[in-house]
Design an enzyme around this catalytic site. Structure first.
Site, PDB file in Angstrom:
ATOM      1  N   GLY A 174       0.831  -1.195   0.000  1.00  0.00           N
ATOM      2  CA  GLY A 174       0.000   0.000   0.000  1.00  0.00           C
ATOM      3  C   GLY A 174       0.865   1.245   0.000  1.00  0.00           C
ATOM      4  CD  GLU A 175       4.412   2.727   2.574  1.00  0.00           C
ATOM      5  OE1 GLU A 175       5.620   2.877   2.294  1.00  0.00           O
ATOM      6  OE2 GLU A 175       4.006   2.535   3.740  1.00  0.00           O
ATOM      7  N   GLY A 176       0.917   3.737  -1.697  1.00  0.00           N
ATOM      8  CA  GLY A 176       1.279   4.254  -3.011  1.00  0.00           C
ATOM      9  C   GLY A 176       2.553   3.677  -3.569  1.00  0.00           C
TER      10      GLY A 176
END
Length: 364
Positions: A331-333
């Site tokens: 996640g988190e880009g």
């Protein structure tokens, strides 16, 4: 890296065609917040087919066998069409990470406590998260949005995550991701429990069973995974009479980061900014818009396919082919940010290679 915080309740939404940075707003004619959102989706501009055709024509003249750069050629043409420029750029890529907290986390659906979301925000600020390193590698900006982390949304098995006004307002807040200007927007998220939320959104939109949509997330196994599946099943059952409208699915089963991501996708379309989607959670937010309008994601690229169980199936439903497949599930880009390297390479080849005529090379 920019860190943005505050309770996301602007009262109006972005006017179609508004210049990024100032983000002028307009009042709803009906007074119903979701009507503003529907209008924005209905008035999204299409691609510049002229720019796409010019880009493809240039590809045919570059010093290489026809089609030899494969998908890189298609990526360059995609950016040309959506930037409206036959010679597209990736000079100002921006990664926007939206962070939110969820009441569903209290049901033990993740091996990590909800407090980790705020702790990760401090890690982003310190420049020590994975996405910080990837952004630095590809010279990309990073903005992290704190979506009222001290106020978790309600447990979606017992009530709606947001009311209509708050959901539309949070979508408007997400539109701020394009403020300041960028030529490529990559979207990410952070929020313990939000793969449960994403699974519930997909189950609510597409049906099937909770088991089909629920994956390990941050590492759920055994009893934790069983609680996660039960939470998704219970949430969709609780809201089952209100799931025919995709925006109702969003407000009832979603969360602030999901709403903000959807808003960012809409705003980017109006500003002619191509979008790169990250993993399962971001793609679930995008799926809401696709359910409203099947062309709503035409300006988007899938940065990667994650190891999260249902992500590949969801991308297939949306007609999105991932750029990378590296078994990531952070996640988190991070996956979208990593794809910037491929997109930059595609554009660099498109812009910088010589044509056969310029190089004095005989064509085959």
């Amino acid at each position: 890296m920019a860190l943005c915080s505050g309770f996301p309740f602007p009262r109006r939404v972005l006017r179609p065609g508004a210049a990024s940075g100032s983000l002028p707003m307009y009042p709803s004619e009906s007074g119903l917040p979701f009507d503003d959102i529907r209008q924005l989706v209905a008035t999204m501009p299409g691609p510049s087919e002229g720019a796409r055709e010019a880009a493809l024509a240039r590809q045919e003249q570059l010093v290489k066998p026809l089609g030899a750069l494969g998908r890189l050629e298609a990526i360059a043409a995609h950016l040309a069409a959506w930037q409206g420029n036959s010679m597209p750029t990736v000079n100002r890529p921006m990664v926007a990470v939206f962070a939110a907290t969820h009441g569903i986390a209290d049901r033990g659906v993740s091996p990590y406590p909800g407090a980790v979301t705020k702790q990760m925000m401090a890690t982003f600020t310190a420049g020590k998260a994975a996405v910080n390193q990837i952004c630095a590698t590809f010279d990309a900006g990073l903005r992290v949005f704190d979506l009222a982390l001290d106020y978790p949304t309600p447990d979606i098995t017992q009530g709606a995550a947001l009311d209509e006004k708050a959901c539309a307002a949070t979508m408007a807040f997400g539109m701020e991701a394009i403020a300041g200007g960028s030529d490529l927007l990559c979207l990410g998220e952070m929020g313990i429990g939000n793969t449960t939320i994403a699974a519930a959104l997909c189950h609510g939109l597409y049906g099937g069973t909770a088991e089909e949509w629920v994956g390990a997330g941050t590492g759920s196994t055994g009893e934790v995974l069983e609680r996660k599946i039960a939470a998704v099943r219970d949430a969709v059952a609780f809201h089952k009479d209100h799931l025919s409208d995709p925006l109702e699915v969003l407000r009832r089963l979603g969360g602030r980061e999901i709403a903000a991501i959807a808003g960012a996708i809409i705003a980017a379309r109006h500003e002619k900014v191509p979008v790169v989607l990250d993993g399962f959670v971001v793609t679930a937010a995008a799926a809401v818009l696709h359910a409203l309008d099947p062309s709503a994601l035409d300006h988007c690229l899938a940065g990667h396919v994650s190891a999260e169980k249902a992500h590949r199936a969801l991308l297939d439903r949306l007609g999105l082919r991932p750029i990378l497949d590296l078994d990531m599930r952070l996640g988190e880009g991070s996956g979208a940010a990593l794809a910037i390297g491929v997109v930059k390479a595609a554009v660099a080849c498109h812009r910088g290679m010589a044509t056969f005529a310029e190089a004095g090379v005989s064509e085959g």
